[in-house]
Design a protein around this motif. Structure first.
Motif, PDB file in Angstrom:
ATOM      1  N   PRO A 139      54.901  40.109  39.907  1.00 50.82           N
ATOM      2  CA  PRO A 139      54.823  41.113  40.982  1.00 50.82           C
ATOM      3  C   PRO A 139      53.743  42.169  40.744  1.00 50.82           C
ATOM      4  O   PRO A 139      53.054  42.570  41.682  1.00 50.82           O
ATOM      5  N   THR A 140      53.593  42.627  39.475  1.00 50.31           N
ATOM      6  CA  THR A 140      52.574  43.655  39.222  1.00 50.31           C
ATOM      7  C   THR A 140      51.166  43.106  39.409  1.00 50.31           C
ATOM      8  O   THR A 140      50.291  43.788  39.930  1.00 50.31           O
ATOM      9  N   PHE A 188      46.239  42.926  42.854  1.00 53.79           N
ATOM     10  CA  PHE A 188      45.222  42.184  43.600  1.00 53.79           C
ATOM     11  C   PHE A 188      45.169  42.639  45.054  1.00 53.79           C
ATOM     12  O   PHE A 188      44.095  42.947  45.588  1.00 53.79           O
ATOM     13  N   PHE A 189      46.346  42.685  45.691  1.00 55.23           N
ATOM     14  CA  PHE A 189      46.371  43.017  47.112  1.00 55.23           C
ATOM     15  C   PHE A 189      45.997  44.481  47.355  1.00 55.23           C
ATOM     16  O   PHE A 189      45.308  44.790  48.338  1.00 55.23           O
ATOM     17  N   THR A 190      46.411  45.378  46.462  1.00 58.29           N
ATOM     18  CA  THR A 190      46.065  46.802  46.631  1.00 58.29           C
ATOM     19  C   THR A 190      44.559  47.023  46.517  1.00 58.29           C
ATOM     20  O   THR A 190      43.947  47.690  47.359  1.00 58.29           O
ATOM     21  N   ILE A 191      43.961  46.448  45.469  1.00 52.31           N
ATOM     22  CA  ILE A 191      42.512  46.607  45.282  1.00 52.31           C
ATOM     23  C   ILE A 191      41.746  45.934  46.415  1.00 52.31           C
ATOM     24  O   ILE A 191      40.763  46.470  46.936  1.00 52.31           O
ATOM     25  N   LEU A 201      26.003  48.439  51.014  1.00 50.19           N
ATOM     26  CA  LEU A 201      27.198  48.869  50.294  1.00 50.19           C
ATOM     27  C   LEU A 201      28.460  48.494  51.064  1.00 50.19           C
ATOM     28  O   LEU A 201      29.448  48.036  50.471  1.00 50.19           O
ATOM     29  N   GLY A 202      28.441  48.686  52.390  1.00 46.69           N
ATOM     30  CA  GLY A 202      29.612  48.325  53.194  1.00 46.69           C
ATOM     31  C   GLY A 202      29.889  46.830  53.157  1.00 46.69           C
ATOM     32  O   GLY A 202      31.048  46.401  53.032  1.00 46.69           O
ATOM     33  N   ILE A 203      28.836  46.026  53.256  1.00 45.29           N
ATOM     34  CA  ILE A 203      29.015  44.569  53.202  1.00 45.29           C
ATOM     35  C   ILE A 203      29.524  44.148  51.828  1.00 45.29           C
ATOM     36  O   ILE A 203      30.390  43.272  51.707  1.00 45.29           O
ATOM     37  N   ALA A 204      29.000  44.772  50.767  1.00 47.74           N
ATOM     38  CA  ALA A 204      29.434  44.431  49.415  1.00 47.74           C
ATOM     39  C   ALA A 204      30.926  44.740  49.227  1.00 47.74           C
ATOM     40  O   ALA A 204      31.675  43.928  48.660  1.00 47.74           O
ATOM     41  N   TYR A 205      31.367  45.900  49.704  1.00 49.40           N
ATOM     42  CA  TYR A 205      32.794  46.241  49.610  1.00 49.40           C
ATOM     43  C   TYR A 205      33.646  45.262  50.409  1.00 49.40           C
ATOM     44  O   TYR A 205      34.709  44.813  49.958  1.00 49.40           O
ATOM     45  N   THR A 206      33.205  44.933  51.610  1.00 50.59           N
ATOM     46  CA  THR A 206      33.991  44.047  52.477  1.00 50.59           C
ATOM     47  C   THR A 206      34.108  42.650  51.872  1.00 50.59           C
ATOM     48  O   THR A 206      35.205  42.064  51.843  1.00 50.59           O
ATOM     49  N   VAL A 207      33.000  42.111  51.393  1.00 46.88           N
ATOM     50  CA  VAL A 207      33.030  40.773  50.785  1.00 46.88           C
ATOM     51  C   VAL A 207      33.895  40.777  49.533  1.00 46.88           C
ATOM     52  O   VAL A 207      34.717  39.865  49.317  1.00 46.88           O
ATOM     53  N   SER A 208      33.737  41.811  48.690  1.00 48.15           N
ATOM     54  CA  SER A 208      34.550  41.891  47.468  1.00 48.15           C
ATOM     55  C   SER A 208      36.034  41.977  47.813  1.00 48.15           C
ATOM     56  O   SER A 208      36.873  41.305  47.187  1.00 48.15           O
ATOM     57  N   GLY A 209      36.386  42.810  48.796  1.00 47.23           N
ATOM     58  CA  GLY A 209      37.781  42.932  49.198  1.00 47.23           C
ATOM     59  C   GLY A 209      38.342  41.631  49.721  1.00 47.23           C
ATOM     60  O   GLY A 209      39.481  41.249  49.382  1.00 47.23           O
ATOM     61  N   ALA A 210      37.550  40.919  50.536  1.00 44.43           N
ATOM     62  CA  ALA A 210      38.020  39.641  51.085  1.00 44.43           C
ATOM     63  C   ALA A 210      38.232  38.616  49.973  1.00 44.43           C
ATOM     64  O   ALA A 210      39.231  37.877  49.972  1.00 44.43           O
ATOM     65  N   VAL A 211      37.318  38.571  48.998  1.00 48.24           N
ATOM     66  CA  VAL A 211      37.460  37.622  47.887  1.00 48.24           C
ATOM     67  C   VAL A 211      38.694  37.951  47.050  1.00 48.24           C
ATOM     68  O   VAL A 211      39.446  37.054  46.651  1.00 48.24           O
ATOM     69  N   VAL A 265      41.474  39.602  47.987  1.00 49.62           N
ATOM     70  CA  VAL A 265      42.687  39.283  48.750  1.00 49.62           C
ATOM     71  C   VAL A 265      42.914  37.777  48.790  1.00 49.62           C
ATOM     72  O   VAL A 265      44.051  37.298  48.610  1.00 49.62           O
ATOM     73  N   LEU A 266      41.840  37.017  48.999  1.00 54.20           N
ATOM     74  CA  LEU A 266      41.964  35.553  49.012  1.00 54.20           C
ATOM     75  C   LEU A 266      42.441  35.039  47.656  1.00 54.20           C
ATOM     76  O   LEU A 266      43.313  34.159  47.584  1.00 54.20           O
ATOM     77  N   ALA A 267      41.877  35.602  46.588  1.00 52.67           N
ATOM     78  CA  ALA A 267      42.330  35.206  45.243  1.00 52.67           C
ATOM     79  C   ALA A 267      43.799  35.557  45.043  1.00 52.67           C
ATOM     80  O   ALA A 267      44.548  34.801  44.398  1.00 52.67           O
ATOM     81  N   GLY A 268      44.241  36.702  45.583  1.00 50.42           N
ATOM     82  CA  GLY A 268      45.645  37.076  45.488  1.00 50.42           C
ATOM     83  C   GLY A 268      46.552  36.074  46.178  1.00 50.42           C
ATOM     84  O   GLY A 268      47.602  35.693  45.631  1.00 50.42           O
ATOM     85  N   PHE A 269      46.166  35.606  47.367  1.00 49.91           N
ATOM     86  CA  PHE A 269      46.969  34.601  48.074  1.00 49.91           C
ATOM     87  C   PHE A 269      47.006  33.277  47.308  1.00 49.91           C
ATOM     88  O   PHE A 269      48.055  32.622  47.226  1.00 49.91           O
ATOM     89  N   ILE A 270      45.855  32.886  46.742  1.00 53.09           N
ATOM     90  CA  ILE A 270      45.804  31.623  46.007  1.00 53.09           C
ATOM     91  C   ILE A 270      46.698  31.685  44.766  1.00 53.09           C
ATOM     92  O   ILE A 270      47.469  30.761  44.479  1.00 53.09           O
ATOM     93  N   ILE A 271      46.615  32.786  44.018  1.00 51.56           N
ATOM     94  CA  ILE A 271      47.437  32.940  42.811  1.00 51.56           C
ATOM     95  C   ILE A 271      48.926  32.994  43.178  1.00 51.56           C
ATOM     96  O   ILE A 271      49.780  32.421  42.482  1.00 51.56           O
TER      97      ILE A 271
END
Length: 348
Positions: A37-38, A43-46, A314-324, A326-332
């Motif tokens: 859970p932690t 992952f999802f918070t970040i 900078l905005g695109i970098a944050y958005t792409v990083s956040g999407a990756v 979150v996706l990694a969180g769902f996969i894990i």
């Protein structure tokens, strides 16, 4: 012999660390327990935080009002005249007309933008004398300024080096048309545009009773129209090595396409809130040629927000990083749930 060896062993200092809590790594410490859970919540918070920040940065960057005017082709005749350094004393002017479709409110900045100008060449970057720029009396023959150190007659250049010699020196004025026949000059601020650390730490004028005597025995670089102590004839405090335009130019760019701050809008009279929509004209005294290296010159008027200018990186970098993330969180999470079901099946 045994006694001697035992005595030598006893006399040699011990290399073991002291028996203290710090050196034995026994201090109380917090050791997080990484449970499923932690990890998932982290992952999802970040990821959500990065997504929100990225979307906000993109929205703010898109809210910046900016207009770019390419004047390389419009002032082509002046550019050809300036290709020959012997024409340094011949003035050439051109005008560029444009229209603002909507108001540019708040702080308005004027930049010049150069394309295909490689400031990142190693020899170019090193071609300067930091001691000279600090106002020290140095022998520039021993510096990296060559071949822009002295003239054939031995007169030293001030400032020396390829960076200083190639300084952007177009003079630009901005006019606003109150009506079809009446234009007024827009007040622009020349000083206060450079970094505080550069202005107050890295650059100093030579000490003397006046600036012209401080530069006595030196002369301007080949591609300059005036000596260093006359760069700003309206403000004596903005001359010599502490001239803002000069300081900004000396901070070289890492990329061949870059823009530097040239002026800021002075919020006075009818421009107290910014630039109103309407017709404008740039009056340019052309001194900086770009045709030899197939470059382009642009003038940029832009507002800013708390996050800076209109750059979306900078905005695109944050958005792409956040999407990756979150996706990694769902996969894990999916892998964890699948493995947990298998473990439960085998245990039963």
């Amino acid at each position: 012999m045994k006694n001697k060896n035992s005595q030598g062993a006893q006399e040699s200092p011990s290399r073991c660390p002291d028996n203290s809590a710090f050196k034995q790594q026994k201090l109380p410490a917090w050791k997080p327990k990484l449970t499923a859970p932690t990890v998932f919540s982290s992952f999802f918070t970040i990821g959500v935080f990065c997504l929100i920040m990225g979307i906000c940065l993109i929205l703010y960057a898109r809210s910046v009002k900016e207009i770019q005017i390419n004047y390389s082709d419009i002032c082509l005749n002046c550019s050809k005249l300036r290709e020959n350094s012997s024409n340094w004393d011949k003035e050439c002017n051109c005008s560029v007309h444009f229209t603002l479709q909507e108001n540019m409110l708040g702080d308005v900045f004027m930049y010049y933008r150069l394309q295909n100008f490689y400031q990142n060449h190693r020899r170019y970057v090193l071609s300067r004398s930091d001691a000279q720029l600090l106002g020290q009396d140095v022998n520039i023959q021993n510096s990296n300024c060559a071949p822009f150190a002295t003239y054939p007659n031995g007169t030293s250049m001030a400032p020396c080096g390829a960076i200083a010699n190639s300084m952007f020196n177009d003079s630009i004025q901005l006019f606003y048309y109150l009506n079809s026949s009446t234009a007024i000059e827009i007040p622009l601020l020349k000083s206060g545009n450079s970094w505080f650390s550069d202005k107050n730490v890295k650059f100093r004028n030579p000490t003397s009773y006046n600036l012209s005597s401080a530069f006595a025995g030196t002369t301007r670089p080949p591609y300059w129209q005036k000596p260093a102590y006359l760069l700003d004839e309206e403000d004596e405090r903005n001359n010599g090595y502490i001239n803002d335009d000069f300081i900004i130019w000396m901070r070289v760019s890492a990329f061949p396409t870059f823009r530097n701050l040239y002026r800021r809008l002075s919020h006075t009279n009818q421009f107290a809130d910014g630039l109103p929509a309407g017709n404008y004209t740039f009056h340019i005294t052309y001194n900086f040629p770009v045709t030899k290296f197939k470059g382009k010159k642009q003038l940029v008027l832009s507002t800013i927000t708390w996050s800076g200018g209109s750059n979306l990186f900078l905005g695109i970098a944050y958005t792409v990083s956040g999407a990756v993330i979150v996706l990694a969180g769902f996969i894990i999470t999916a892998i964890h749930l699948k493995l947990r079901k298998k473990t439960t099946y085998f245990q039963s």
